[in-house]
Design a protein around this motif. Structure first.
Motif, PDB file in Angstrom:
ATOM      1  N   PHE A  76       0.807  -1.217   0.000  1.00  0.00           N
ATOM      2  CA  PHE A  76       0.000   0.000   0.000  1.00  0.00           C
ATOM      3  C   PHE A  76       0.847   1.278   0.000  1.00  0.00           C
ATOM      4  O   PHE A  76       0.476   2.266  -0.626  1.00  0.00           O
ATOM      5  N   PHE A  77       1.981   1.263   0.713  1.00  0.00           N
ATOM      6  CA  PHE A  77       2.791   2.474   0.822  1.00  0.00           C
ATOM      7  C   PHE A  77       3.832   2.571  -0.288  1.00  0.00           C
ATOM      8  O   PHE A  77       3.895   3.578  -0.987  1.00  0.00           O
ATOM      9  N   LEU A  78       4.660   1.524  -0.421  1.00  0.00           N
ATOM     10  CA  LEU A  78       5.749   1.601  -1.395  1.00  0.00           C
ATOM     11  C   LEU A  78       5.223   1.585  -2.821  1.00  0.00           C
ATOM     12  O   LEU A  78       5.632   2.404  -3.658  1.00  0.00           O
ATOM     13  N   TRP A  79       4.325   0.661  -3.130  1.00  0.00           N
ATOM     14  CA  TRP A  79       3.764   0.587  -4.477  1.00  0.00           C
ATOM     15  C   TRP A  79       2.726   1.680  -4.721  1.00  0.00           C
ATOM     16  O   TRP A  79       2.627   2.215  -5.812  1.00  0.00           O
ATOM     17  N   GLY A  80       1.949   1.991  -3.688  1.00  0.00           N
ATOM     18  CA  GLY A  80       0.897   2.990  -3.879  1.00  0.00           C
ATOM     19  C   GLY A  80       1.439   4.408  -3.903  1.00  0.00           C
ATOM     20  O   GLY A  80       1.229   5.156  -4.865  1.00  0.00           O
ATOM     21  N   LEU A  81       2.161   4.793  -2.852  1.00  0.00           N
ATOM     22  CA  LEU A  81       2.705   6.147  -2.783  1.00  0.00           C
ATOM     23  C   LEU A  81       3.883   6.346  -3.725  1.00  0.00           C
ATOM     24  O   LEU A  81       4.253   7.489  -4.026  1.00  0.00           O
ATOM     25  N   GLY A  82       4.494   5.243  -4.173  1.00  0.00           N
ATOM     26  CA  GLY A  82       5.634   5.352  -5.077  1.00  0.00           C
ATOM     27  C   GLY A  82       5.286   6.015  -6.396  1.00  0.00           C
ATOM     28  O   GLY A  82       6.178   6.474  -7.117  1.00  0.00           O
ATOM     29  N   LEU A  83       4.003   6.094  -6.704  1.00  0.00           N
ATOM     30  CA  LEU A  83       3.573   6.775  -7.928  1.00  0.00           C
ATOM     31  C   LEU A  83       3.593   8.288  -7.784  1.00  0.00           C
ATOM     32  O   LEU A  83       3.569   9.009  -8.779  1.00  0.00           O
ATOM     33  N   TYR A  84       3.646   8.763  -6.539  1.00  0.00           N
ATOM     34  CA  TYR A  84       3.529  10.198  -6.299  1.00  0.00           C
ATOM     35  C   TYR A  84       4.768  10.798  -5.630  1.00  0.00           C
ATOM     36  O   TYR A  84       5.080  11.967  -5.861  1.00  0.00           O
ATOM     37  N   ILE A  85       5.458  10.028  -4.783  1.00  0.00           N
ATOM     38  CA  ILE A  85       6.652  10.544  -4.121  1.00  0.00           C
ATOM     39  C   ILE A  85       7.810   9.569  -4.330  1.00  0.00           C
ATOM     40  O   ILE A  85       7.598   8.371  -4.547  1.00  0.00           O
ATOM     41  N   GLN A  86       9.022  10.076  -4.223  1.00  0.00           N
ATOM     42  CA  GLN A  86      10.209   9.258  -4.473  1.00  0.00           C
ATOM     43  C   GLN A  86      11.271   9.564  -3.424  1.00  0.00           C
ATOM     44  O   GLN A  86      11.145  10.495  -2.618  1.00  0.00           O
ATOM     45  N   GLY A  87      12.338   8.756  -3.433  1.00  0.00           N
ATOM     46  CA  GLY A  87      13.516   9.031  -2.628  1.00  0.00           C
ATOM     47  C   GLY A  87      13.280   8.975  -1.133  1.00  0.00           C
ATOM     48  O   GLY A  87      12.553   8.117  -0.616  1.00  0.00           O
ATOM     49  N   LEU A  88      13.895   9.923  -0.424  1.00  0.00           N
ATOM     50  CA  LEU A  88      13.828   9.926   1.036  1.00  0.00           C
ATOM     51  C   LEU A  88      12.410  10.156   1.550  1.00  0.00           C
ATOM     52  O   LEU A  88      12.050   9.665   2.617  1.00  0.00           O
ATOM     53  N   ASP A  89      11.611  10.925   0.808  1.00  0.00           N
ATOM     54  CA  ASP A  89      10.223  11.154   1.224  1.00  0.00           C
ATOM     55  C   ASP A  89       9.447   9.842   1.256  1.00  0.00           C
ATOM     56  O   ASP A  89       8.656   9.590   2.172  1.00  0.00           O
ATOM     57  N   LEU A  90       9.691   9.012   0.265  1.00  0.00           N
ATOM     58  CA  LEU A  90       9.019   7.718   0.217  1.00  0.00           C
ATOM     59  C   LEU A  90       9.500   6.817   1.347  1.00  0.00           C
ATOM     60  O   LEU A  90       8.700   6.102   1.973  1.00  0.00           O
ATOM     61  N   MET A  91      10.808   6.827   1.637  1.00  0.00           N
ATOM     62  CA  MET A  91      11.337   6.002   2.722  1.00  0.00           C
ATOM     63  C   MET A  91      10.792   6.459   4.079  1.00  0.00           C
ATOM     64  O   MET A  91      10.490   5.642   4.948  1.00  0.00           O
ATOM     65  N   PHE A  92      10.654   7.785   4.238  1.00  0.00           N
ATOM     66  CA  PHE A  92      10.098   8.303   5.483  1.00  0.00           C
ATOM     67  C   PHE A  92       8.643   7.873   5.646  1.00  0.00           C
ATOM     68  O   PHE A  92       8.231   7.441   6.734  1.00  0.00           O
ATOM     69  N   ALA A  93       7.876   7.984   4.578  1.00  0.00           N
ATOM     70  CA  ALA A  93       6.472   7.558   4.634  1.00  0.00           C
ATOM     71  C   ALA A  93       6.362   6.068   4.928  1.00  0.00           C
ATOM     72  O   ALA A  93       5.483   5.630   5.691  1.00  0.00           O
ATOM     73  N   LEU A  94       7.248   5.279   4.345  1.00  0.00           N
ATOM     74  CA  LEU A  94       7.233   3.835   4.573  1.00  0.00           C
ATOM     75  C   LEU A  94       7.602   3.509   6.019  1.00  0.00           C
ATOM     76  O   LEU A  94       6.990   2.628   6.641  1.00  0.00           O
ATOM     77  N   ALA A  95       8.587   4.219   6.579  1.00  0.00           N
ATOM     78  CA  ALA A  95       8.967   3.997   7.975  1.00  0.00           C
ATOM     79  C   ALA A  95       7.822   4.352   8.916  1.00  0.00           C
ATOM     80  O   ALA A  95       7.560   3.636   9.892  1.00  0.00           O
ATOM     81  N   VAL A  96       7.123   5.457   8.626  1.00  0.00           N
ATOM     82  CA  VAL A  96       5.978   5.854   9.453  1.00  0.00           C
ATOM     83  C   VAL A  96       4.869   4.809   9.360  1.00  0.00           C
ATOM     84  O   VAL A  96       4.264   4.426  10.375  1.00  0.00           O
ATOM     85  N   GLY A  97       4.598   4.338   8.147  1.00  0.00           N
ATOM     86  CA  GLY A  97       3.562   3.319   7.981  1.00  0.00           C
ATOM     87  C   GLY A  97       3.902   2.026   8.695  1.00  0.00           C
ATOM     88  O   GLY A  97       3.038   1.425   9.361  1.00  0.00           O
ATOM     89  N   LEU A  98       5.147   1.591   8.590  1.00  0.00           N
ATOM     90  CA  LEU A  98       5.568   0.356   9.257  1.00  0.00           C
ATOM     91  C   LEU A  98       5.547   0.512  10.781  1.00  0.00           C
ATOM     92  O   LEU A  98       5.123  -0.391  11.498  1.00  0.00           O
ATOM     93  N   GLY A  99       6.019   1.670  11.271  1.00  0.00           N
ATOM     94  CA  GLY A  99       6.016   1.897  12.722  1.00  0.00           C
ATOM     95  C   GLY A  99       4.614   1.956  13.289  1.00  0.00           C
ATOM     96  O   GLY A  99       4.334   1.368  14.351  1.00  0.00           O
ATOM     97  N   ALA A 100       3.711   2.653  12.584  1.00  0.00           N
ATOM     98  CA  ALA A 100       2.324   2.739  13.046  1.00  0.00           C
ATOM     99  C   ALA A 100       1.650   1.370  13.011  1.00  0.00           C
ATOM    100  O   ALA A 100       0.914   1.000  13.941  1.00  0.00           O
TER     101      ALA A 100
END
Length: 214
Positions: A75-99
């Protein structure tokens, strides 16, 4: 004849009364027993489980951790990967995994554990406070770093250049939910094992110091 039948009925009533009196005395002795030995929950489960086949506790933990980490990747890496890239995507993925780890994984493990706190050994963060989600996000960032370093190392061994063209990029080990879930779960369990090892070392050292002072 009637007198004999009446005597027989009285005798049967006495035997029934004595039988129930015996049962009542046995129950009272059990209830009032003061020095009865304590029986562990694991011992009780040996006699209360119905089926012969039973999923091991560690397998339940592995499946929960693998499924949620794979789902977050989807949901995060494949879904958000269409809109954000790089460190922003890694930060979003870390937040999603932590939550997910704080709100879903740990709660699922608490629901599945046979006794309260039995699955704490499979968690990095065992506290149940509102601020535990921030610790889980930081911890998930660490696990995520290990996962992507593994992808980078494997692709380097395969001789794939990260800036290669489309033809060579096909040979890359790409990020997809199943392998990502396995790697994330694997590093998570490894780091938890390391945590428990250090705790044991410090406890043993403290016990040796206390023993030496005596």
């Amino acid at each position: 004849m009637g007198k004999k039948k009446k005597q027989q009925e009285e005798q049967e009533e006495k035997s029934v009364a004595s039988y129930y009196q015996l049962k009542t005395d046995a129950v009272e002795r059990l209830v009032n027993a003061k020095n009865a030995p304590e029986v562990s929950y694991a011992e009780i489960r040996k006699y209360t489980k119905r089926g012969k086949f039973r999923i091991p506790e560690w397998l339940k933990v592995v499946l929960v951790k693998f499924w949620f980490s794979g789902a977050i990747c989807y949901f995060f890496l494949w879904g958000l990967g269409l809109y954000i890239q790089g460190l922003d995507l890694m930060f979003a993925l870390a937040v999603g995994l932590g939550a997910a780890n704080d709100l879903l994984v740990n709660r699922a493990l608490r629901f599945l554990e046979p006794t309260d706190g039995e699955f704490d050994k499979w968690k990095m963060v065992t506290v149940r406070k509102f601020w535990s989600i921030f610790i889980n996000v930081l911890y998930s960032g660490l696990v995520l770093y290990c996962v992507f370093q593994t992808y980078y190392a494997v692709n380097t061994l395969l001789g794939v250049d990260a800036n290669a063209g489309a033809g060579e990029a096909e040979a890359m080990l790409g990020v997809e939910p199943i392998l990502f879930g396995l790697l994330y779960m694997g590093f998570d369990m490894l780091l938890i094992k390391i945590k428990h090892t250090f705790i044991k070392i410090f406890r043993d050292a403290g016990a040796n110091i206390s023993g030496g002072k005596k």
